[in-house]
Write a protein that holds these residues in place. Structure first.
Motif, short mmCIF file in Angstrom:
data_model
loop_
_atom_site.label_atom_id
_atom_site.label_comp_id
_atom_site.label_asym_id
_atom_site.label_seq_id
_atom_site.Cartn_x
_atom_site.Cartn_y
_atom_site.Cartn_z
N ALA A 1 1.35 -1.29 0.18
CA ALA A 1 0.03 -0.39 0.29
C ALA A 1 0.56 1.55 0.02
O ALA A 1 0.27 1.97 -1.00
N LEU A 2 1.99 1.12 0.83
CA LEU A 2 2.93 2.55 1.09
C LEU A 2 4.12 2.63 -0.63
O LEU A 2 4.75 3.10 -0.15
N ASN A 3 4.07 2.01 -1.03
CA ASN A 3 5.60 1.68 -2.41
C ASN A 3 6.60 1.76 -1.27
O ASN A 3 7.70 2.88 -1.77
N PRO A 4 6.58 0.44 -0.71
CA PRO A 4 7.51 0.11 0.14
C PRO A 4 8.74 0.16 -0.96
O PRO A 4 8.43 -0.95 -2.37
N LYS A 5 9.63 0.10 -1.08
CA LYS A 5 11.07 -0.40 -1.31
C LYS A 5 12.13 -1.96 -0.63
O LYS A 5 12.10 -2.61 -1.55
N PHE A 6 11.60 -2.26 0.45
CA PHE A 6 11.94 -3.56 0.59
C PHE A 6 10.92 -4.58 1.93
O PHE A 6 10.20 -3.44 2.40
N ILE A 7 10.65 -5.43 1.91
CA ILE A 7 10.09 -6.00 1.88
C ILE A 7 11.13 -7.72 3.01
O ILE A 7 10.63 -8.12 1.64
N ILE A 8 10.38 -8.05 3.85
CA ILE A 8 10.31 -9.18 4.31
C ILE A 8 9.52 -10.49 4.17
O ILE A 8 7.91 -9.36 4.95
N CYS A 9 9.27 -11.29 3.99
CA CYS A 9 9.04 -12.46 3.86
C CYS A 9 9.04 -13.33 4.68
O CYS A 9 10.28 -13.90 4.59
N ASP A 10 8.53 -13.62 6.03
CA ASP A 10 8.43 -14.52 7.24
C ASP A 10 7.31 -15.59 7.33
O ASP A 10 7.02 -15.92 7.27
N GLU A 11 8.60 -16.77 6.33
CA GLU A 11 7.40 -17.73 6.30
C GLU A 11 6.28 -17.43 5.70
O GLU A 11 4.80 -18.27 5.98
N SER A 12 6.28 -16.79 4.61
CA SER A 12 4.70 -16.28 4.21
C SER A 12 4.03 -17.55 3.73
O SER A 12 2.66 -17.11 2.63
N VAL A 13 4.96 -18.20 2.73
CA VAL A 13 3.70 -19.35 2.10
C VAL A 13 3.84 -20.86 2.40
O VAL A 13 3.24 -21.94 2.16
N SER A 14 4.40 -21.03 3.91
CA SER A 14 4.69 -21.91 4.56
C SER A 14 3.38 -22.54 4.45
O SER A 14 3.11 -24.20 5.35
N ALA A 15 2.14 -22.17 5.74
CA ALA A 15 1.06 -22.51 5.71
C ALA A 15 0.04 -22.93 4.93
O ALA A 15 -0.51 -23.07 5.07
#
Length: 627
Positions: free
Chosen positions: A522-536
């Motif tokens: 939403a805020l047009n970030p430059k950097f994203i941390i995906c923390d186990e975002s597909v493990s579930a």
């Protein structure tokens, strides 16, 4: 042919919905023989778990078993009984005794206020006419059988070795025996929160086998576990089944995993068995388009496709006027491979840039207090970590639970305060910034959490959840413009703009994760941390989300740190990989080098633990479990 333990005939289970009953299980049939394992595989909602609940007599009202038979033979040579014909009190005689079940999430299956010894002995006393002391001995024997407790001989050897190092007096045999018994009794007094995920799952297995069942049902027993612990648990269950000659039903969404433990496989889709047969044959040569999609959508360690195939690439599904499904097979276009030249050129281009994020000697400690509330020492969750992340790069962070991955990710976002070290973002030290400066930083750095079910407020519409950061940071001229931004983001992650007025409970797990991704953008970030975002997520939904993350990276120029314990997923996503163990980075390199030429034994064990469909694979896995 071995004796039949369980026979399911034309089973149909229904639940009310939209003014009519919906078939969760639609006319399935199969037989399970003594000493045999049948795997049931399929996505969430396919009817796998409902099938197991029907066998256990746990389908709750207003759900109902509307048709079919479930015949069970409790002991060898005994006559078959109809489980559906039993009263609730009669079913109690078999449930937990002759028929046992291991549930998916041990933390929610075990009572946190009772010790593990109490909970195991309770199950034993319910089905066997023995004393409490005898039940405790059976509980100890069960924990030793699942290799959670060392054997008596191993404990004696441990005490003897300790004596050799600390004392010159010869050990007293009676004293050693007393210490061994005290150790075993003390272990029974542990509570669930004092054990790791792998240890808790072993407790659940010990509880399930405590009454020597003829039928064991394992419902997604390894989904929440690291790949190394998962491999150990699978090997353990296979050993127990062979030793006890049990019939076993193993439920999962991962065909690669099921082919390593099952003799036969039933593939379920929308309540029906669409393919049934020998496990190796189905894994190596699937016939139904749905099965082909399940096999293809898991990332491969040997290939580097530009995108992952999904189930929808293999078939079209239409519902007829009578409610039947019309499945039309498709021949998917083979995704283009990412060439080695492309990989090398991308790495050269990334290395030529200044780092977007630079971490130097970062340490994060958690205080361990004594009985007086004073800090005795610190447990180092992150211990002296240093690395760089280049703009547009995906840096994979892999390791077992407890290695410090999530702690590191949250510290980078200043959600956890570091003890020492420095974090530079776009050349500025962000380690100590506060107030307005920290809030401004949040616009540039975002996170996608592991569990989409808990990451969204159930009382807030998804449109409001996406607009919330826009409102906090005063982005958009008015509410209408913010709403248009939310609708655009929902469409960009593959959801309808109409979903803006729906609540989280109206979405599937994969759809909720897409909402979480939309919110992070939403805020047009430059950097994203995906923390186990597909493990579930199911493997098919996982493939869709991984493809989406790659597309969004290309479109918005995003930089990712992708955290996971699954090296196959990390390899597909990442340019470089860091391997963490006990708070430290033990190995780093390009994704290809880490897989093909791992230098550390720990990394080699992670790679060996990845499900590949080989029954021999788990024999290569080291015995160490990160407890």
């Amino acid at each position: 042919m071995r004796e039949t333990v369980l026979e399911v005939r034309n089973l149909q289970v229904e639940f009310p919905g939209d003014g009519k009953f919906v078939k969760a299980v639609d006319g399935i049939s199969f037989e399970l023989h003594r000493g045999e394992t049948i795997g049931i595989v399929g996505e969430s909602g396919s009817g796998k778990s409902v099938t197991s609940l029907a066998v256990m007599g746990l389908v709750q009202s207003p759900g109902r078993v509307s048709q079919g038979e479930i015949l069970f033979r409790p002991q060898e040579g005994a006559r078959q009984i109809s489980l559906l014909g039993l009263s609730p009190s009669e079913m109690l005689l078999y449930r937990g005794g002759d028929i046992a079940m291991i549930f998916q999430e041990p933390m929610s299956s075990l009572n946190p206020v009772y010790s593990i010894g109490f909970q195991i002995t309770e199950a034993i006393l319910r089905h066997q006419q023995i004393t409490e002391a005898e039940a405790r001995q059976k509980a100890i024997a069960g924990l030793q059988e699942v290799k959670l407790l060392p054997s008596d001989q191993q404990l004696q050897e441990q005490y003897l070795e300790t004596w050799k190092q600390t004392s010159k007096e010869p050990p007293d045999g009676h004293k050693i025996a007393k210490l061994v018994n005290e150790h075993k009794e003390n272990y029974l007094e542990r509570y669930p929160h004092q054990l790791s995920g792998g240890q808790l799952q072993r407790v659940m297995i010990a509880m399930a086998i405590s009454c020597n069942p003829s039928l064991l049902i394992a419902d997604e027993p390894t989904t929440a576990l690291d790949v190394t612990v998962q491999a150990t648990i699978i090997e353990l269950m296979r050993e127990l089944q062979l030793r006890r000659d049990m019939g076993m039903i193993f439920i999962t969404h991962d065909l690669g995993l099921i082919s390593e433990i099952a003799d036969k496989v039933a593939v379920m889709y929308r309540g029906k068995i669409v393919e049934f047969g020998d496990a190796r044959q189905i894994f190596d040569n699937p016939q139904h388009p749905y099965t082909k999609g399940l096999v293809a959508c898991r990332p491969s360690l040997n290939r580097r496709p530009q995108k992952l195939l999904t189930v929808s690439d293999y078939m079209n599904v239409e519902e007829t006027a009578t409610g039947n499904l019309l499945i039309q097979a498709k021949q998917p276009a083979t995704p283009l491979e990412v060439s080695s030249d492309t990989i090398v050129n991308r790495l050269i281009s990334l290395n030529a840039q200044l780092p977007l994020l630079r971490v130097h000697d970062l340490k994060v400690g958690f205080p361990i207090k004594n009985m007086f509330g004073r800090t005795k020492r610190y447990y180092m969750g992150v211990n002296g970590v240093s690395f760089d992340v280049k703009p547009g790069e995906t840096l994979g962070l892999v390791g077992e639970s407890g290695c410090g991955k999530t702690t590191l990710g949250r510290t980078l976002l200043r959600l956890i305060e570091p003890m020492s070290g420095q974090i530079f973002f776009e050349g500025k030290d962000i380690t100590t910034i506060k107030g307005e400066a920290l809030q401004k930083l949040r616009r540039e750095m975002q996170i996608v959490f592991q569990n989409p079910f808990s990451a969204l407020d159930p009382r807030m519409k998804v449109g409001d959840a996406i607009m919330e950061p826009l409102i906090i940071h005063s982005i958009g001229k008015n509410k209408q413009e913010q709403k248009e931004r939310a609708a655009y983001l929902l469409e960009r992650v593959g959801l309808s703009a109409d979903a803006i007025n729906r609540y989280p409970h109206q979405f599937s797990g994969g759809q909720r994760q897409r909402v979480c991704i939309a919110r992070s953008l939403a805020l047009n970030p430059k950097f994203i941390i995906c923390d186990e975002s597909v493990s579930a997520l199911d493997v098919s939904v996982q493939a869709q989300v991984l493809n989406l993350l790659k597309e969004l990276q290309d479109e918005f120029g995003l930089t990712y740190i992708f955290i996971s314990h699954d090296l196959s997923v990390v390899k597909f996503m990442s340019d470089r990989i860091l391997v963490m163990n006990r708070g430290q980075i033990v190995e780093e390199g390009t994704a290809e080098d880490i897989y093909r030429q791992p230098k550390q034994e720990y990394t080699q064990r992670l790679i060996a633990s990845i499900p590949t469909g080989s029954p021999e694979r788990m024999k290569k896995v080291g015995s160490g479990e990160n407890n």
